[in-house]
Design a protein around this motif. Structure first.
Motif, short mmCIF file in Angstrom:
data_model
loop_
_atom_site.label_atom_id
_atom_site.label_comp_id
_atom_site.label_asym_id
_atom_site.label_seq_id
_atom_site.Cartn_x
_atom_site.Cartn_y
_atom_site.Cartn_z
N THR A 60 0.89 -1.15 0.12
CA THR A 60 -0.01 -0.09 0.02
C THR A 60 0.85 0.84 0.16
O THR A 60 1.14 1.99 0.80
N PRO A 61 1.08 1.89 -1.27
CA PRO A 61 2.08 2.98 -1.05
C PRO A 61 2.29 4.29 -0.38
O PRO A 61 3.60 4.86 0.01
N LEU A 62 1.05 4.30 -0.84
CA LEU A 62 0.90 5.26 -0.23
C LEU A 62 0.56 6.28 1.78
O LEU A 62 0.97 7.21 2.21
N VAL A 63 0.82 4.40 1.81
CA VAL A 63 1.64 4.42 3.78
C VAL A 63 2.90 5.43 4.09
O VAL A 63 3.18 6.04 4.59
N PHE A 64 3.47 5.54 2.83
CA PHE A 64 5.02 5.74 2.50
C PHE A 64 4.95 7.90 3.17
O PHE A 64 5.64 7.97 3.77
N ARG A 76 13.77 2.86 -0.78
CA ARG A 76 14.21 1.97 -1.64
C ARG A 76 12.49 0.81 -1.96
O ARG A 76 12.75 0.46 -3.42
N ALA A 77 11.55 0.47 -1.06
CA ALA A 77 10.53 -0.18 -1.58
C ALA A 77 9.88 0.87 -2.51
O ALA A 77 9.12 0.28 -3.25
N LEU A 78 9.89 1.99 -1.47
CA LEU A 78 9.35 3.33 -2.62
C LEU A 78 9.20 3.32 -4.18
O LEU A 78 8.97 3.04 -5.11
N PHE A 79 10.85 3.52 -4.12
CA PHE A 79 11.79 3.12 -5.68
C PHE A 79 11.19 1.96 -7.24
O PHE A 79 10.27 2.30 -7.73
N GLY A 80 10.96 0.78 -5.59
CA GLY A 80 10.39 0.12 -6.70
C GLY A 80 8.84 -0.20 -7.22
O GLY A 80 8.77 -0.89 -8.10
N VAL A 81 8.43 0.09 -6.27
CA VAL A 81 6.86 0.72 -7.01
C VAL A 81 6.88 1.54 -8.42
O VAL A 81 6.07 1.26 -8.68
N ILE A 82 7.20 2.84 -7.73
CA ILE A 82 7.25 3.40 -8.76
C ILE A 82 7.76 3.04 -9.97
O ILE A 82 6.93 2.99 -10.80
N GLU A 83 8.69 1.98 -9.59
CA GLU A 83 9.38 1.62 -11.21
C GLU A 83 8.80 0.49 -11.74
O GLU A 83 7.59 0.78 -12.95
N GLN A 84 7.06 -0.30 -10.95
CA GLN A 84 6.83 -1.05 -11.23
C GLN A 84 5.76 -0.19 -11.74
O GLN A 84 5.08 -0.44 -12.74
N ARG A 85 4.75 0.51 -11.23
CA ARG A 85 3.99 1.84 -12.11
C ARG A 85 3.94 1.79 -13.06
O ARG A 85 3.63 2.33 -14.04
N LEU A 86 5.72 2.87 -13.24
CA LEU A 86 5.98 2.78 -14.40
C LEU A 86 6.13 2.04 -15.60
O LEU A 86 6.01 1.54 -16.60
N LEU A 96 2.64 10.39 -8.32
CA LEU A 96 1.21 10.43 -7.10
C LEU A 96 2.56 10.21 -5.97
O LEU A 96 3.57 10.58 -4.99
N LEU A 97 3.21 9.13 -6.19
CA LEU A 97 4.17 8.09 -5.54
C LEU A 97 5.39 9.23 -5.19
O LEU A 97 6.33 9.86 -4.49
N ALA A 98 5.96 9.67 -6.86
CA ALA A 98 6.75 10.44 -7.18
C ALA A 98 6.88 12.08 -5.88
O ALA A 98 7.83 12.84 -5.20
N ALA A 99 5.82 12.29 -5.99
CA ALA A 99 5.28 13.53 -4.81
C ALA A 99 5.73 13.09 -4.10
O ALA A 99 6.55 14.29 -3.04
N LEU A 100 5.10 12.00 -3.17
CA LEU A 100 5.45 12.04 -1.79
C LEU A 100 6.98 11.40 -1.30
O LEU A 100 7.67 12.16 -0.49
N VAL A 136 12.04 14.13 -10.88
CA VAL A 136 12.45 13.09 -10.31
C VAL A 136 12.64 11.70 -10.34
O VAL A 136 12.68 10.39 -10.68
N LEU A 137 10.75 11.43 -11.74
CA LEU A 137 11.06 10.32 -12.76
C LEU A 137 11.79 10.31 -13.24
O LEU A 137 12.21 8.30 -14.28
N ASP A 138 12.60 11.23 -14.11
CA ASP A 138 13.09 11.03 -15.04
C ASP A 138 15.07 10.54 -14.10
O ASP A 138 15.91 9.61 -14.64
N PHE A 139 15.04 11.07 -13.26
CA PHE A 139 16.35 11.44 -12.06
C PHE A 139 16.26 9.78 -12.36
O PHE A 139 16.97 8.22 -12.18
#
Length: 154
Positions: A60-64, A76-86, A96-100, A136-139
């Motif tokens: 549940t990545p929004l708990v971040f 890194r757990a959040l990075f993994g979720v962002i990567e999956q979403r992309l 939304l996760l990058a904003a967090l 951030v997403l580009d980075f």
């Protein structure tokens, strides 16, 4: 020591309290989380606490958003979720996760999980939120990580 202090200490040691931070003296003692979102007994060991928080982020990545000064492992757990979403072309969710992540880096106490992350976020400090998120997403997409966390965006 007063009776109340002894009772508090015993309650924490027995796990009757809910933890909202790592114990004093822990390397990530400044990491805090909202105990309402993470039901972690106070007698749980720090490594297990961090594992549970990372699992919660993965599920549940929004708990971040409810973690202050997340540890590098949590990031890194959040990075993994962002990567999956992309990878699955869920751009809005990734944004939304990058904003967090950007919000978490407002704290000077956060430990950088990926070299250059703070610089990438601070470089866009005066930009609109959309520009900051895209940067951030580009980075994240351009960094070669030993964990293979983020792939290059197309």
């Amino acid at each position: 020591m007063t009776l109340i202090a002894l009772l508090r200490r015993a309650s924490r040691a027995l796990g009757f309290d809910t933890a909202d931070s790592f114990p004093p003296g822990h390397p990530h003692a400044r990491t805090r989380w909202n105990a309402a979102y993470f039901d972690i007994a106070s007698d749980v060991k720090p490594d297990e606490i961090e594992r549970r928080l990372c699992d919660a982020i993965a599920n549940t990545p929004l708990v971040f958003a409810h973690i202050t000064n997340p540890t590098p492992r949590m990031q890194r757990a959040l990075f993994g979720v962002i990567e999956q979403r992309l990878r699955h072309r869920h751009q809005r969710e990734a944004a939304l996760l990058a904003a967090l992540l950007i919000n978490a880096y407002r704290s000077r106490d956060i430990v950088e999980a990926m070299p250059g992350m703070r610089a990438a976020i601070e470089a866009t400090a005066n930009e609109e939120p959309g520009v900051r998120i895209e940067a951030v997403l580009d980075f994240l997409g351009s960094v070669q990580s030993p964990f293979d966390v983020i792939e290059m965006r197309q």
